[in-house]
Design an enzyme around this catalytic site. Structure first.
Site, mmCIF file in Angstrom:
data_model
loop_
_atom_site.group_PDB
_atom_site.id
_atom_site.type_symbol
_atom_site.label_atom_id
_atom_site.label_comp_id
_atom_site.label_asym_id
_atom_site.label_seq_id
_atom_site.Cartn_x
_atom_site.Cartn_y
_atom_site.Cartn_z
ATOM 1 N N ASN A 117 0.862 -1.183 0.000
ATOM 2 C CA ASN A 117 0.000 0.000 0.000
ATOM 3 C C ASN A 117 0.898 1.233 0.000
ATOM 4 O O ASN A 117 1.442 1.615 1.030
ATOM 5 C CB ASN A 117 -0.901 -0.033 1.248
ATOM 6 C CG ASN A 117 -1.827 1.165 1.312
ATOM 7 O OD1 ASN A 117 -1.858 1.989 0.400
ATOM 8 N ND2 ASN A 117 -2.590 1.258 2.397
ATOM 9 N N SER A 161 3.454 -1.715 10.435
ATOM 10 C CA SER A 161 4.904 -1.705 10.640
ATOM 11 C C SER A 161 5.555 -3.057 10.365
ATOM 12 O O SER A 161 6.536 -3.427 11.012
ATOM 13 C CB SER A 161 5.254 -1.206 12.047
ATOM 14 O OG SER A 161 4.807 0.128 12.204
ATOM 15 N N GLY A 175 2.300 2.645 10.787
ATOM 16 C CA GLY A 175 3.184 3.799 10.631
ATOM 17 C C GLY A 175 3.864 4.237 11.922
ATOM 18 O O GLY A 175 4.478 5.300 11.971
ATOM 19 N N GLU A 206 -7.362 4.287 7.772
ATOM 20 C CA GLU A 206 -7.195 5.696 7.397
ATOM 21 C C GLU A 206 -8.445 6.210 6.697
ATOM 22 O O GLU A 206 -8.820 7.370 6.855
ATOM 23 C CB GLU A 206 -5.931 5.863 6.533
ATOM 24 C CG GLU A 206 -4.673 5.749 7.384
ATOM 25 C CD GLU A 206 -3.430 5.254 6.652
ATOM 26 O OE1 GLU A 206 -3.392 5.278 5.412
ATOM 27 O OE2 GLU A 206 -2.486 4.827 7.357
ATOM 28 N N HIS A 263 -9.799 0.333 5.029
ATOM 29 C CA HIS A 263 -8.543 0.727 5.683
ATOM 30 C C HIS A 263 -8.854 1.745 6.787
ATOM 31 O O HIS A 263 -9.697 2.627 6.606
ATOM 32 C CB HIS A 263 -7.571 1.329 4.658
ATOM 33 C CG HIS A 263 -6.179 1.431 5.185
ATOM 34 N ND1 HIS A 263 -5.812 2.398 6.100
ATOM 35 C CD2 HIS A 263 -5.080 0.668 4.979
ATOM 36 C CE1 HIS A 263 -4.542 2.223 6.416
ATOM 37 N NE2 HIS A 263 -4.072 1.179 5.746
ATOM 38 N N GLU A 265 -5.009 -5.032 10.588
ATOM 39 C CA GLU A 265 -4.055 -3.934 10.768
ATOM 40 C C GLU A 265 -4.376 -3.190 12.059
ATOM 41 O O GLU A 265 -5.234 -2.286 12.063
ATOM 42 C CB GLU A 265 -4.143 -2.961 9.592
ATOM 43 C CG GLU A 265 -3.827 -3.592 8.246
ATOM 44 C CD GLU A 265 -3.368 -2.552 7.230
ATOM 45 O OE1 GLU A 265 -2.280 -2.731 6.690
ATOM 46 O OE2 GLU A 265 -4.079 -1.558 6.998
ATOM 47 N N LYS A 274 0.032 4.200 -0.391
ATOM 48 C CA LYS A 274 -0.674 5.362 0.173
ATOM 49 C C LYS A 274 -0.449 6.599 -0.722
ATOM 50 O O LYS A 274 -0.282 6.450 -1.930
ATOM 51 C CB LYS A 274 -0.254 5.585 1.631
ATOM 52 C CG LYS A 274 -0.451 4.311 2.478
ATOM 53 C CD LYS A 274 -0.345 4.518 3.951
ATOM 54 C CE LYS A 274 -0.524 3.181 4.663
ATOM 55 N NZ LYS A 274 -0.465 3.293 6.126
HETATM 56 P P1 13P Z 1 2.857 0.651 7.712
HETATM 57 O O1 13P Z 1 3.462 -0.622 7.183
HETATM 58 O O2 13P Z 1 3.543 1.883 7.227
HETATM 59 O O3 13P Z 1 2.692 0.593 9.198
HETATM 60 O O4 13P Z 1 1.371 0.736 7.107
HETATM 61 C C1 13P Z 1 0.552 -0.358 7.202
HETATM 62 C C2 13P Z 1 -0.664 -0.094 6.395
HETATM 63 O O5 13P Z 1 -1.475 0.751 6.733
HETATM 64 C C3 13P Z 1 -0.846 -0.856 5.161
HETATM 65 O O6 13P Z 1 -2.121 -0.682 4.632
#
Ligand code: 13P
Length: 249
Positions: free
Chosen positions: A9, A211, A171, A96, A94, A165, A11
């Site tokens: 991802n 992460s 992150g 976010e 997700h 997740e 992003k």
């Molecule tokens: P990180 O690997 O940066 O923690 O992000 C995970 C994520 O949100 C994947 O969709």
């Protein structure tokens, strides 16, 4: 057996040239006989360019779309348009998008139906907040997020993978320990068994995200109920992502 999947991802990161060279690097580095499904989710403006230079087994998905097929929805793209561009997957749910863009369960269900209608595979994300983990409601939270899948047919469920997740691990550099991750993945598998069937539950890939990187991927992927990963930050560098791909057996 569930498919092994390693998904990236990206992003809202990378300029066009960087996105192209990242894909080039992955194309060169992923072995031809790689058994896991490798899927990248670039920013949607690059999807078309990336698909046009992609002559590898890497699949390209979309991070977001709107549930209607077409019409006066300024700024949106639909699942059938993504499919038409050659997208194979979408992300739905997700954290976010749930948090920053207020995506409700009702909206997520419409997105699931729309992606199924377009014949696009879905990675459905779920995860608890730090507070929910600390107050012990994390299992209930995940169970409630999975309820959205309850009315789907067996055939529809064939197009669904799940990504666990934990929000507190996204992150942040804080990863769920293999024990914490496996406990939740086993719980998700149990919910799927109880809701559908053992056979069906064993076919649904459950990915870990939060992460996940080249240093912890091996241990996480060795857990019996972890079928791969949905990688954020560590998917933006060729070397890191290739090492993660190499960790899946
Ligand atoms: P990180 O690997 O940066 O923690 O992000 C995970 C994520 O949100 C994947 O969709």
């Amino acid at each position: 057996m569930a498919n092994k999947i390693i998904a990236a991802n990206w992003k809202m990161n990378l300029m066009r040239d960087e996105a192209v060279s990242l894909l080039e690097g992955l194309k060169n580095g992923i072995p031809e006989n790689e058994k896991a499904d490798i899927v990248i989710f670039p920013p949607s403006i690059y999807i078309s360019d990336l698909i046009s230079i992609n002559d590898s087994q890497i699949e390209v998905g979309a991070q977001n779309f709107y549930f209607e097929n077409k019409g006066a929805f300024t700024g949106e793209v639909s699942a059938i348009q993504l499919k038409d561009m050659g997208c194979t997957h979408v992300l739905i749910g997700h954290s976010e998008r749930r948090e920053l863009f207020d995506e409700s369960n009702e909206l997520l269900f419409k997105k699931i139906k729309s992606a199924l209608h377009a014949n696009i595979k879905i990675i459905y994300c779920c995860g608890e907040s730090l507070q929910e983990r600390e107050d012990g409601s994390h299992l209930m939270k995940i169970q409630s997020q999975l309820e959205i899948l309850n009315s789907l047919t067996n055939n529809e469920l064939n197009s669904i993978s799940i990504a666990y997740e934990p929000i507190w691990a996204i992150g942040t550099g804080l990863t769920a320990t293999p024990l914490q991750a496996e406990e939740m993945h086993a719980f998700i598998r149990r919910v799927l068994i109880d809701t559908f069937s053992k056979e069906l539950a064993s076919e649904i890939s459950i990915l870990y995200g939060g992460s996940c990187n080249e240093n912890n991927a091996n241990e996480l992927f060795n857990c019996p109920n972890i079928d791969g990963g949905l990688i954020g930050g560590a998917s933006l560098k060729v070397d890191s992502f290739l090492k993660i791909v190499d960790s899946i057996k």
